[in-house]
Design an enzyme around this catalytic site. Structure first.
Site, short mmCIF file in Angstrom:
data_model
loop_
_atom_site.label_atom_id
_atom_site.label_comp_id
_atom_site.label_asym_id
_atom_site.label_seq_id
_atom_site.Cartn_x
_atom_site.Cartn_y
_atom_site.Cartn_z
CD GLN A 186 33.84 17.77 -29.45
OE1 GLN A 186 34.29 16.17 -28.67
NE2 GLN A 186 34.75 18.19 -28.42
CG ASP A 241 44.36 20.17 -24.13
OD1 ASP A 241 45.02 19.08 -23.84
OD2 ASP A 241 43.91 20.28 -25.35
CB THR A 300 59.79 10.71 -23.23
OG1 THR A 300 60.98 9.91 -23.42
CG2 THR A 300 59.99 11.84 -24.47
CE LYS A 312 43.45 16.50 -25.91
NZ LYS A 312 43.07 18.10 -26.33
CB THR A 326 34.39 15.05 -25.88
OG1 THR A 326 35.61 15.36 -26.96
CG2 THR A 326 34.12 14.63 -24.43
CG ASP A 344 41.44 24.07 -30.15
OD1 ASP A 344 42.65 24.14 -28.93
OD2 ASP A 344 40.41 23.73 -29.41
CG ASP A 388 57.37 9.61 -25.67
OD1 ASP A 388 57.34 8.98 -26.00
OD2 ASP A 388 57.76 10.62 -26.78
CB ILE A 389 59.11 5.49 -22.63
CG1 ILE A 389 59.41 6.81 -23.43
CG2 ILE A 389 57.79 4.75 -24.19
CD1 ILE A 389 60.79 6.18 -23.50
N PRO A 390 57.30 6.40 -20.27
CG PRO A 390 56.58 4.76 -18.56
CD PRO A 390 57.33 4.83 -19.83
O1 C5P Z 1 35.45 23.17 -30.00
P1 C5P Z 1 35.44 22.14 -28.89
O2 C5P Z 1 34.64 23.14 -27.71
O3 C5P Z 1 35.12 21.00 -30.11
O4 C5P Z 1 36.35 22.11 -28.35
C1 C5P Z 1 36.77 21.16 -27.40
C2 C5P Z 1 37.89 21.57 -27.42
O5 C5P Z 1 38.45 20.39 -25.92
C3 C5P Z 1 39.89 21.38 -28.10
O6 C5P Z 1 40.75 21.91 -27.42
C4 C5P Z 1 40.05 19.84 -27.35
O7 C5P Z 1 40.87 19.11 -28.38
C5 C5P Z 1 39.40 19.70 -26.42
N1 C5P Z 1 39.63 18.33 -25.93
C6 C5P Z 1 38.27 17.30 -26.39
N2 C5P Z 1 37.84 16.10 -26.27
C7 C5P Z 1 38.74 15.88 -24.62
C8 C5P Z 1 39.52 16.45 -24.34
C9 C5P Z 1 39.93 16.90 -25.14
O8 C5P Z 1 37.56 18.13 -27.08
N3 C5P Z 1 38.23 14.49 -24.93
#
Ligand code: C5P
Length: 246
Positions: free
Chosen positions: A201, A59, A68, A61, A131, A11, A64-66
């Site tokens: 988190q 990732d 797209t 994520k 999370t 990231d 969107d609509i089905p």
């Molecule tokens: O730095 P860290 O370990 O917190 O990064 C977690 C990674 O997991 C990030 O890239 C975040 O976008 C991704 N992520 C998340 N929770 C989710 C799905 C993905 O933290 N439910």
């Protein structure tokens, strides 16, 4: 090459820094997750470049609509790319691509159908409850308690024919009580080795704790990328996982 469950989240890194880190960790981790790097480089170029260093989790994520959703999966994460007569599509396809669960079952079915037409297999991972949500945020934003929403989304993942769920390690034991979900790959972010900061988190666990409870793959970002010695951090996490009694 060691068998590792670690997916390193690259990231907010400059391209050169991301690839330098990937070179350093190559062979010691499952692979690498790209989020903003997909946008910076373009999905195909990013996936192609990361393949050199391990497996790739894209990732975006998608939400969107089905129709797209199907378009994005097809155009950016599948399809055939030809150079001369050599088909190199597998080089451009990620091993895992993420979509949001809250798009609903129709969009998930569309995505699963689209990816089943790919010549090279790609797993679709459905992101359940972020999370970074605690109970209150889950209630406000998704309209229910964490466990209920994760269960609903995990069941939709199975019904739609997608392959994996992304959830926190804190739901893993609960999910084990539901045999209809047994075939799903479980991917857990929110991983924090002992003594590291939780940052944004909320639903976290240690690497060993997550694997003990049934995680197949762990997404780990800052605990590795912001460590002064990322390779030592990876060794420590792999050791923590290998030390648990299953
Ligand atoms: O730095 P860290 O370990 O917190 O990064 C977690 C990674 O997991 C990030 O890239 C975040 O976008 C991704 N992520 C998340 N929770 C989710 C799905 C993905 O933290 N439910």
């Amino acid at each position: 090459m060691v068998e590792s469950k670690i997916i390193v989240a690259l990231d907010r890194m400059a391209e050169s820094d991301a690839f330098e880190l990937a070179e350093k960790l190559k062979g010691e981790v499952w692979g690498f997750k790209a989020n903003d790097l997909l946008d910076k480089m373009g999905p195909r170029e990013c996936i192609y470049a990361l393949r050199k260093y391990g497996k790739v989790m894209a990732d975006p994520k998608l939400y969107d609509i089905p129709n797209t959703m199907k378009n994005r999966i097809e155009v950016y994460f599948g399809g055939v790319e030809e150079k001369g007569k050599i088909t190199i599509e597998e080089m451009y396809q990620a091993d895992i691509v993420t979509v949001m669960a809250c798009v609903g079952i129709d969009a998930l079915i569309g995505v699963a159908e689209t990816k089943s037409g790919f010549k090279v297999p790609t797993d679709i991972a459905v992101v359940t409850v972020l999370t970074s949500f605690d109970e209150e945020e889950c209630n406000i934003n998704l309209g229910g308690p964490v466990k209920a929403k994760v269960l609903q989304y995990a069941r939709n993942t199975v019904l739609a024919g997608c392959d994996a769920i992304v959830c926190s390690a804190q739901e893993l034991l609960f999910l084990k009580e539901h045999p209809e979900l047994d075939g799903l790959i479980r991917i857990t972010p929110g991983i924090r080795p002992k003594g590291t900061s939780a940052d944004d988190q909320k639903r976290i666990d240690t690497p060993g704790g997550a694997v003990k409870n049934g995680a197949d793959l762990l997404v780990i970002g800052r605990a590795i990328t912001e460590n002064d010695d990322p390779l030592a951090a990876v060794y420590g996490i792999n050791a923590n996982i290998n030390s648990i009694d299953m």
